[in-house]
Scaffold this active site. Structure first.
Site, short mmCIF file in Angstrom:
data_model
loop_
_atom_site.label_atom_id
_atom_site.label_comp_id
_atom_site.label_asym_id
_atom_site.label_seq_id
_atom_site.Cartn_x
_atom_site.Cartn_y
_atom_site.Cartn_z
N HIS A 61 -5.40 -2.51 7.23
CA HIS A 61 -5.55 -3.39 6.06
C HIS A 61 -6.01 -4.76 6.56
O HIS A 61 -5.27 -5.45 7.24
CB HIS A 61 -4.22 -3.52 5.31
N ASP A 153 -5.11 4.29 -0.80
CA ASP A 153 -3.91 4.01 0.00
C ASP A 153 -3.12 2.83 -0.54
O ASP A 153 -3.67 1.81 -0.92
CB ASP A 153 -4.27 3.74 1.46
N HIS A 180 -2.71 9.09 0.31
CA HIS A 180 -1.40 8.46 0.48
C HIS A 180 -0.43 9.34 -0.32
O HIS A 180 -0.37 9.25 -1.54
CB HIS A 180 -1.45 7.03 -0.06
N ASP A 306 -1.92 1.79 10.22
CA ASP A 306 -1.48 1.25 8.92
C ASP A 306 -1.06 -0.21 9.08
O ASP A 306 -0.08 -0.66 8.48
CB ASP A 306 -0.34 2.09 8.32
#
Lengths: 443, 181, 318
Positions: A61, A153, A180, A306
């Site tokens: 991210h 996600d 997800h 992640d």
């Protein structure tokens, strides 16, 4: 400013298998062998260091656009390079959401400008991540951002029909849906793994079955329509069993696990320290063991971080008010070393597979990510012999929400080379301007 | 070094003398109430009452007055456990004799006087102690004293009573561990 | 003891010592002057992020009887409703030089954060946090049980060998959690009765026996039955079909009450849903100690505040 097109890496331990020199010229590996000579080259003494192909993170991210107080493409790229990554896939849950060609092209451009890593945007599956209508999947795929992975996600594509259609549609351009897996109804206001610890702490449970039921459904859908499927951040022993079954049936499913799920357990919530709040949640010690074993036997294909940066205030508060997520780019390789290599579960060539080659393949990247002549010179040099107590000082991300502070991790990234130029050397990030120039030059 | 201050017989004699002095000072047992300060003050008060009954043939009411909540050192010393308070009769207009084992700084008695005001307004308040070891920090003195013992701050006086400790004995020794006398 | 956050980390000696101090506080109730000077000059903040008039009043009475200065801070009409964080509020209180915080919060763990985050350095008393714990309620329940069982002989005693049945929404009940840990520490045998939907996962590792039949549990003639409140929001979330069915299977109905022996006392932390988890007949019966629980709440909270706020080293001096 001194800039050389040549780098000579001497005495590196290539994927733990053989010691050799590696010569890099104009962004490509031009020679691998003993006692290479290159008088003009910058010399990197890699004695005792493991050489791996540059790491690829299929799940990062970067927060830009929209959440620049947490991270930007530039700061996230620096964190990635510090962790030995040369490519990251940037998740779509930005603001605005990356559900159209405009946003994904912007993210790619910011990545190119920064130059620390190749930034490959992930496109949203549904408009605004709302789970209602499909996003501009084809436009994103054919845009300059070349989107090949699509994911909502942060949210699950929970509508069965929409999930089926998405998986079918992206076959048009060889894309894949990264799911997800979280049944939203089974996880209303969920705070942590459902079990004895959540009951004792009075925090709403996030049951394993909420992940497993979605994975079971999606592998069946993938089989039915003959599509590829990728599962994000698998976290339970039960999910491993379902994947094992699916792979045995020949279903085209690939799976990732995060470093934190390979190391941390749900009892860390005992002090209500929200640094340990993450989605999917930290599970039990038995789950951790099952995940490690599944990476070792190939049931789990890749490790993905992640990496989820959040500002300090959103973690320094009541647990149920806090944000989900933890940063992880910088610590990923030391954790894989600590949990999988030091324990004898993986060899270094396995690490190259799960952290570079397999994620590249899932994300449809070009190249073989082998340290052989003719390959793009994306290389990380890792010292496995050191160990240190992790601290926020080791985090270069804009956000410092690492759960690993105080934990001893083995090994450190010493040099990272992307497209033939250094982004990290002697454990330090190379200056932004130098990297941007080098990246532009190769661009 | 531990030295004995009162043997069992000495203690009985001292308490008997205190009982006689109370009778003399109060001109009998009318309107008399004995209130011991827990823990050993209560036991001493009961013994004095028994002696009074022998001498005078009347039952003097005996109670307990816990002063923990009225202390001025609650924040500086370790947390104290409270004890039971039992004031058996209305003390309005009575003569209350407070009974304690050792009189030292006077702070316990100060706290007892405060506690007492919450139960009424006695005509007179007297103080009886088995040992007065000096070192007063407040303008307080005992009316009835079993034995005056000049002592150093570094010394600790240990009062043992058979009802609680198995035998009657008062000793003095160099103070070695924490805790108030 | 610096803080009271949970009964799980309360050892037996400390728990009994608090109950014994509460006994001495109870004696105060019979006096003309119901006030002690022990906490004179101390400022206690009742930091209530959740409405709970009865708990706040109970704490306030306890604080005032110990002569503390009391500041009531409720989420309504304060900067909390303007979005100030717990951290900012805590640091503000610290800057004002207050001496202790009694906190009620809808987030589990909020008192733990106040005690351990370094935002402020004063004793924290948990007055109920989310679905985690409500330690003073468990202490007052234990006090009431001890009083009912041993009368004037309670001092120094635990609850060894007593059989206690806790009935209802164990999953969401902070009262149940605090009671389970404390009753086990004090030696009681605890049976919890709940529908499977309201039973916490992992309860098999807790020091309780689990039953899904209230009739079976009452058949054994326990020393006490503790009925838990059913929150109205559970009605809508399919934990059980409807209120009527809940009362039928899990409520202390008039019929169940009549079958109950006279030796079983009836408890409820309040406020009660009459006709749902407890019938009026049971609540108002001679063996109901529900109002005694309320009375004892003040004494127990006095004892807790006295224990956390006095003492230089935090240990108990005999």
């Amino acid at each position: 400013m001194y800039m050389s097109n040549e780098i000579l890496i001497t005495g590196a331990n290539i994927m733990g298998e053989a010691t050799a020199d590696i010569l890099v010229r104009d962004g490509v590996i031009t020679a691998v062998g003993a006692k290479l000579e290159a008088p003009e080259a910058r010399i990197i003494d890699a004695k005792g260091l493991i050489a791996l192909p540059g790491l690829v993170d299929l799940h990062t991210h970067l927060r830009e656009p929209g959440f620049e107080q947490s991270e930007t493409v530039l700061t996230g790229s620096r964190a990635a390079a510090a962790g030995g990554f040369t490519t990251v896939f940037a998740m779509a849950n930005t603001s605005p959401v990356a559900d159209n060609a405009g946003v994904v092209e912007q993210v790619k451009r910011l990545g190119d400008e920064a130059g620390y890593v190749t930034v490959r945007p992930i496109g949203a599956v549904t408009v605004g991540l709302a789970g209602e209508t499909l996003a501009d999947l084809g436009s994103m795929a054919t845009s300059r951002a070349q989107v090949s992975v699509f994911s909502d996600d942060g949210k699950c594509v929970h509508d069965s029909l929409l999930m089926r259609r998405a998986m079918e549609y992206v076959k048009t351009f060889g894309g894949v849906i990264a799911q997800h897996a979280q049944d939203p109804r089974l996880t209303i206001d969920a705070q942590m793994n459902e079990g004895e610890v959540s009951s004792r702490l009075g925090l709403n449970g996030w049951p394993a079955v909420a992940e497993e039921s979605i994975i079971a459904r999606d592998v069946l859908l993938a089989e039915h329509i003959g599509s590829r499927l990728h599962i994000c951040h698998l976290s339970t022993a039960g999910s491993v069993e379902i994947i094992r079954w699916a792979k045995a049936r020949g279903i085209a499913v690939t799976v990732e696990v995060t470093p934190h799920h390979l190391l941390l357990t749900d009892d860390l919530a005992e002090n209500y320290d929200a640094r340990f709040k993450v989605n999917p949640p930290l599970r039990t010690a038995a789950d951790v063991q099952a995940l490690r074993a599944a990476v070792a036997d190939g049931t789990i294909d890749i490790v993905a971080t992640d990496h989820a940066p959040h500002p300090h205030d959103t973690k320094d508060c009541e647990w149920d008010q806090a944000s989900f997520g933890m940063v992880g780019l910088e610590s990923a390789l030391p954790i894989v070393n600590t949990t999988l290599v030091s324990t004898g579960l993986l060899s270094w060539s396995d690490v190259a597979r799960v952290m570079s080659q397999a994620p590249a393949q899932i994300g449809s990247l070009e190249g073989n990510r082998a340290l052989t002549v003719g390959e793009v010179a994306d290389i990380v040099l890792f010292d496995p012999s050191t160990s240190r107590e992790w601290s926020t000082d080791d985090v270069v991300s804009r956000s410092k929400n690492t759960p690993f502070s105080g934990i001893t991790l083995a090994g450190s990234v010493v040099h990272t080379i992307r497209h033939g130029y250094l982004t990290v050397t002697d454990g330090l990030l190379v200056d932004e301007k130098v990297v941007a120039e080098a990246g532009g030059f190769r661009g | 070094m531990t030295a004995t201050l009162l043997q069992p017989a000495d203690m009985t004699r001292a308490l008997t003398r205190i009982a006689h002095e109370i009778l003399e000072g109060n001109r009998g047992t009318s309107d008399l109430v004995l209130l011991g300060i827990p823990t050993r003050g209560v036991t001493l008060a009961k013994r004095i009452a028994a002696t009074l009954a022998q001498i005078d043939g009347t039952e003097v009411p005996v109670g307990a007055l816990d002063v923990t909540m009225y202390r001025d050192d609650l924040m500086s010393n370790p947390t104290r456990a409270t004890a039971q308070t039992d004031v058996p009769v209305d003390i309005e207009g009575k003569t209350v004799v407070l009974v304690d084992d050792v009189l030292y700084s006077g702070r316990t008695v100060r706290a007892a006087l405060d506690a007492l005001t919450n139960f009424g307004r006695p005509e007179t308040v007297r103080l009886a102690v088995l040992i007065d070891r000096g070192h007063r920090q407040l303008p307080i003195r005992a009316d009835y004293v079993g034995k005056n013992v000049p002592s150093a701050h570094s010394e600790r006086i240990n009062v043992r009573l058979s009802e609680i400790d198995g035998n009657d004995l008062v000793t003095i020794a160099e103070h070695t561990s924490g805790g108030a006398a | 003891m610096k803080h009271l956050l949970s009964t799980r980390d309360l050892d037996r000696a400390t728990a009994i010592s608090i109950l014994d101090v509460a006994l001495d506080m109870a004696a105060l109730g019979t006096r003309d002057v119901k006030k002690l000077p022990a906490l004179r000059g101390k400022t206690i903040v009742n930091l209530f992020y959740e409405d709970s008039t009865r708990t706040r009043i109970s704490f306030e009475a306890a604080e005032k009887r110990l002569s503390a200065d009391v500041i009531n801070f409720s989420a309504k009409g304060s900067s909390v409703s303007k979005g100030e964080s717990l951290k900012d509020t805590a640091q503000t209180l610290d800057a004002m030089g207050i001496d202790a915080v009694v906190v009620r919060h809808s987030s589990s763990g909020a008192p733990h954060l106040l005690a351990h985050s370094g935002w402020l350095d004063v004793p924290i008393v948990n007055a109920g946090d989310g679905t985690h714990e409500h330690p003073t309620q468990a202490l007052l329940d234990a006090f009431t049980l001890r009083e009912s069982m041993f009368d004037d002989d309670a001092r120094g005693k635990g609850l060894d060998g007593l059989n206690i049945v806790i009935v209802g929404d164990i999953l969401h009940s902070r009262v149940a959690r605090s009671n389970i840990w404390l009753l086990a520490t004090l030696g009681a045998n605890v049976t919890v009765v709940a529908p499977p939907t309201l039973t916490p996962p992992g309860i098999e590792t807790w020091p309780v026996r689990l039953s899904h039949s209230l009739d079976d549990a009452l058949e054994a003639a326990p020393d006490a039955v503790m009925m838990l409140r059913i929150q109205s929001e559970r009605m809508k979330a399919a934990f059980f079909p409807n209120a009527r069915e809940y009362a039928k299977f899990w409520g202390l109905t008039a019929a169940r009450y009549r079958k109950l022996g006279e030796s079983t006392i009836i408890m409820h932390p309040g406020p009660m849903n009459r006709g749902l988890e407890i019938s009026g007949e049971a609540a108002d019966s001679p063996q109901s100690v529900i109002l005694k629980q309320v009375t004892n709440g003040v004494f127990v909270r006095m004892a807790v505040l006295f224990t956390v706020l006095t003492g230089a080293k935090g240990d108990v001096h005999e």
